[in-house]
Design a protein around this motif. Structure first.
Motif, short mmCIF file in Angstrom:
data_model
loop_
_atom_site.label_atom_id
_atom_site.label_comp_id
_atom_site.label_asym_id
_atom_site.label_seq_id
_atom_site.Cartn_x
_atom_site.Cartn_y
_atom_site.Cartn_z
N GLN A 169 6.25 -10.43 -3.83
CA GLN A 169 6.52 -9.06 -3.39
C GLN A 169 6.41 -8.98 -1.87
OE1 GLN A 169 5.30 -6.04 -6.57
NE2 GLN A 169 3.71 -7.57 -6.81
N ILE A 170 7.34 -8.26 -1.26
CA ILE A 170 7.45 -8.20 0.19
C ILE A 170 7.15 -6.79 0.68
CG2 ILE A 170 9.03 -8.50 2.16
CD1 ILE A 170 10.54 -10.56 0.48
N TYR A 171 6.29 -6.72 1.70
CA TYR A 171 5.85 -5.44 2.25
C TYR A 171 6.03 -5.42 3.77
CZ TYR A 171 3.29 -5.50 -2.21
OH TYR A 171 2.95 -5.59 -3.53
N SER A 172 6.17 -4.23 4.32
CA SER A 172 6.33 -4.11 5.77
C SER A 172 5.06 -4.48 6.51
CB SER A 172 6.75 -2.69 6.14
OG SER A 172 5.78 -1.76 5.70
N ASP A 173 3.91 -4.24 5.89
CA ASP A 173 2.64 -4.53 6.56
C ASP A 173 1.51 -4.48 5.54
OD1 ASP A 173 2.20 -1.76 6.14
OD2 ASP A 173 2.98 -1.27 8.13
N ASP A 174 0.30 -4.72 6.04
CA ASP A 174 -0.86 -4.77 5.15
C ASP A 174 -1.16 -3.40 4.55
OD1 ASP A 174 -2.96 -6.54 4.11
OD2 ASP A 174 -4.33 -5.19 5.17
N VAL A 175 -0.87 -2.35 5.30
CA VAL A 175 -1.09 -0.99 4.78
C VAL A 175 -0.22 -0.74 3.54
CG1 VAL A 175 -0.84 1.47 5.28
CG2 VAL A 175 -1.80 -0.06 7.02
N ALA A 176 1.04 -1.15 3.63
CA ALA A 176 1.96 -0.97 2.49
C ALA A 176 1.51 -1.80 1.30
CB ALA A 176 3.37 -1.35 2.91
N TYR A 177 1.02 -3.02 1.56
CA TYR A 177 0.53 -3.87 0.47
C TYR A 177 -0.66 -3.21 -0.23
CZ TYR A 177 -2.28 -7.56 -1.67
OH TYR A 177 -3.04 -8.29 -2.55
N LYS A 178 -1.63 -2.74 0.55
CA LYS A 178 -2.82 -2.13 -0.05
C LYS A 178 -2.48 -0.84 -0.76
CE LYS A 178 -6.08 -4.29 3.13
NZ LYS A 178 -7.00 -4.10 4.29
N LYS A 179 -1.52 -0.10 -0.22
CA LYS A 179 -1.09 1.14 -0.87
C LYS A 179 -0.51 0.85 -2.25
CE LYS A 179 2.16 5.00 -0.48
NZ LYS A 179 3.26 5.61 0.32
N HIS A 180 0.30 -0.19 -2.32
CA HIS A 180 0.94 -0.52 -3.60
C HIS A 180 -0.08 -0.96 -4.64
CE1 HIS A 180 3.40 -3.37 -6.23
NE2 HIS A 180 3.65 -2.15 -6.63
N VAL A 181 -0.95 -1.90 -4.28
CA VAL A 181 -1.87 -2.46 -5.28
C VAL A 181 -2.95 -1.46 -5.69
CG1 VAL A 181 -1.41 -4.83 -4.58
CG2 VAL A 181 -3.32 -3.60 -3.53
N SER A 182 -3.11 -0.37 -4.93
CA SER A 182 -4.08 0.66 -5.32
C SER A 182 -3.41 1.87 -5.95
CB SER A 182 -4.90 1.10 -4.09
OG SER A 182 -4.07 1.69 -3.11
N SER A 183 -2.09 1.84 -6.08
CA SER A 183 -1.36 2.98 -6.63
C SER A 183 -1.60 3.13 -8.13
CB SER A 183 0.14 2.84 -6.37
OG SER A 183 0.67 1.75 -7.10
N PRO A 184 -1.54 4.34 -8.66
CA PRO A 184 -1.72 4.54 -10.11
C PRO A 184 -0.70 3.76 -10.94
CG PRO A 184 -1.90 6.62 -8.95
CD PRO A 184 -1.43 5.63 -7.94
N GLY A 185 0.57 3.70 -10.47
CA GLY A 185 1.58 2.99 -11.23
C GLY A 185 1.29 1.51 -11.35
N TYR A 186 0.87 0.91 -10.26
CA TYR A 186 0.54 -0.53 -10.28
C TYR A 186 -0.69 -0.77 -11.16
CZ TYR A 186 -0.92 -5.12 -8.60
OH TYR A 186 -1.30 -6.44 -8.53
N ARG A 187 -1.71 0.05 -10.99
CA ARG A 187 -2.93 -0.16 -11.78
C ARG A 187 -2.66 0.03 -13.27
NH1 ARG A 187 -7.39 3.51 -9.20
NH2 ARG A 187 -5.58 4.82 -8.73
N PHE A 188 -1.78 0.99 -13.61
CA PHE A 188 -1.45 1.17 -15.02
C PHE A 188 -0.71 -0.05 -15.56
CE2 PHE A 188 1.56 2.36 -18.36
CZ PHE A 188 0.71 2.94 -19.28
N ALA A 189 0.28 -0.54 -14.80
CA ALA A 189 1.05 -1.70 -15.24
C ALA A 189 0.14 -2.91 -15.42
CB ALA A 189 2.15 -2.01 -14.23
N MET A 190 -0.75 -3.15 -14.45
CA MET A 190 -1.65 -4.30 -14.57
C MET A 190 -2.59 -4.15 -15.76
SD MET A 190 -0.61 -6.36 -12.28
CE MET A 190 1.02 -5.64 -12.59
N GLY A 191 -3.02 -2.91 -16.01
CA GLY A 191 -3.88 -2.69 -17.16
C GLY A 191 -3.19 -3.01 -18.48
N GLN A 192 -1.87 -2.76 -18.53
CA GLN A 192 -1.11 -3.03 -19.75
C GLN A 192 -0.90 -4.52 -19.97
OE1 GLN A 192 0.10 -0.51 -22.04
NE2 GLN A 192 -1.48 0.49 -20.82
#
Length: 254
Positions: A202-225
């Motif tokens: 996965q490609i991100y513009s910067d570290d802020v974008a990376y951390k935003k994605h991995v802490s997002s509800p959608g990502y956390r739900f998908a990983m939980g599944q």
């Protein structure tokens, strides 16, 4: 429709890209069947310290010219290990085998091989095939910006859970592509010879974008599944060096 590519063609390409002098225990005359999905190349290697300058300058020339001159070279990405800048990964995506052959014969690629590629060490070729390839609509051109981030996750999946895992990743990546400005692309690959071993890049513009994605509800739900169906999962966060694509790529294996 299926495309048949000869081992001779594939190994010649690998030799050119990685500078491999000999390939043993493989027959050039064998035929191997591949489907008509985009062709993905994934490599890891070490850049000797004396080649760092040339590797960067010639690499930029090679990859940017590929975007300008090769419409069917879809994406070219180089990133290094943050704690070890001499170790780099390359992920390349081509529309098909003909596009790969066109790139391999290009003047800019031949210059790269002659000046740098043949001198890289500790090379590893990953024999992978795409499961999902998604990018933002607009082209990406992040070249030595010192901010781009590439995450690489690899894991083994439980048999018969392929559809569940792919669907959850698809939903999350589609959402991120649509809603997150800093999320640039998501690629899911699997080992061609061991189809339960997967890679997610996965490609991100910067570290802020990376951390935003991995802490997002959608990502956390998908990983939980999908987490119950993964084994030996590990993630490495890389520093992006050269990340270029035409944009708009959207492939999902049926």
């Amino acid at each position: 429709m299926k495309v048949i590519l000869s081992k001779r063609f594939l190994l010649t390409t690998v030799i050119a890209i990685l500078g491999i002098g000999t390939v043993s225990a493989l027959s050039f005359d064998q035929q191997q069947e591949f489907d008509n999905a985009p062709v993905v190349g994934m490599y890891r290697f070490v850049i000797p310290s004396e080649l760092q300058g040339a590797y960067n300058s010639v690499g930029v020339e090679n990859l940017t010219n590929s975007m300008i001159q090769e419409p069917n070279t879809l994406s070219m990405n180089v990133a290094h290990v943050k704690t070890n800048p001499t170790t780099s990964y390359v992920i390349e995506i081509y529309k098909d085998g003909n596009a790969l052959d066109t790139h391999r014969k290009s003047e800019h690629f031949q210059k790269y091989v002659n000046e740098v590629g043949s001198k890289l060490t500790n090379r590893k070729l990953y024999d992978v095939q795409p499961m999902l390839l998604m990018e933002k609509a607009e082209p990406l051109s992040a070249i030595n910006d010192n901010t781009s981030v590439v995450s690489m996750t690899e894991f083994t999946i439980e048999k018969n859970e392929e559809d569940t895992i792919l669907k959850q990743y698809q939903l999350d990546i589609e959402r991120a592509i649509r809603d997150d400005a800093g999320y640039k692309a998501g690629y899911i690959l699997r080992d061609r010879n061991n189809k339960t071993y997967w890679y997610v890049i996965q490609i991100y513009s910067d570290d802020v974008a990376y951390k935003k994605h991995v802490s997002s509800p959608g990502y956390r739900f998908a990983m939980g599944q999908i987490q119950p169906y993964l084994k030996n999962s590990k993630t490495e966060v890389l520093q992006g060096d050269i990340l270029v694509n035409h944009g708009g790529q959207s492939f999902l294996r049926n």
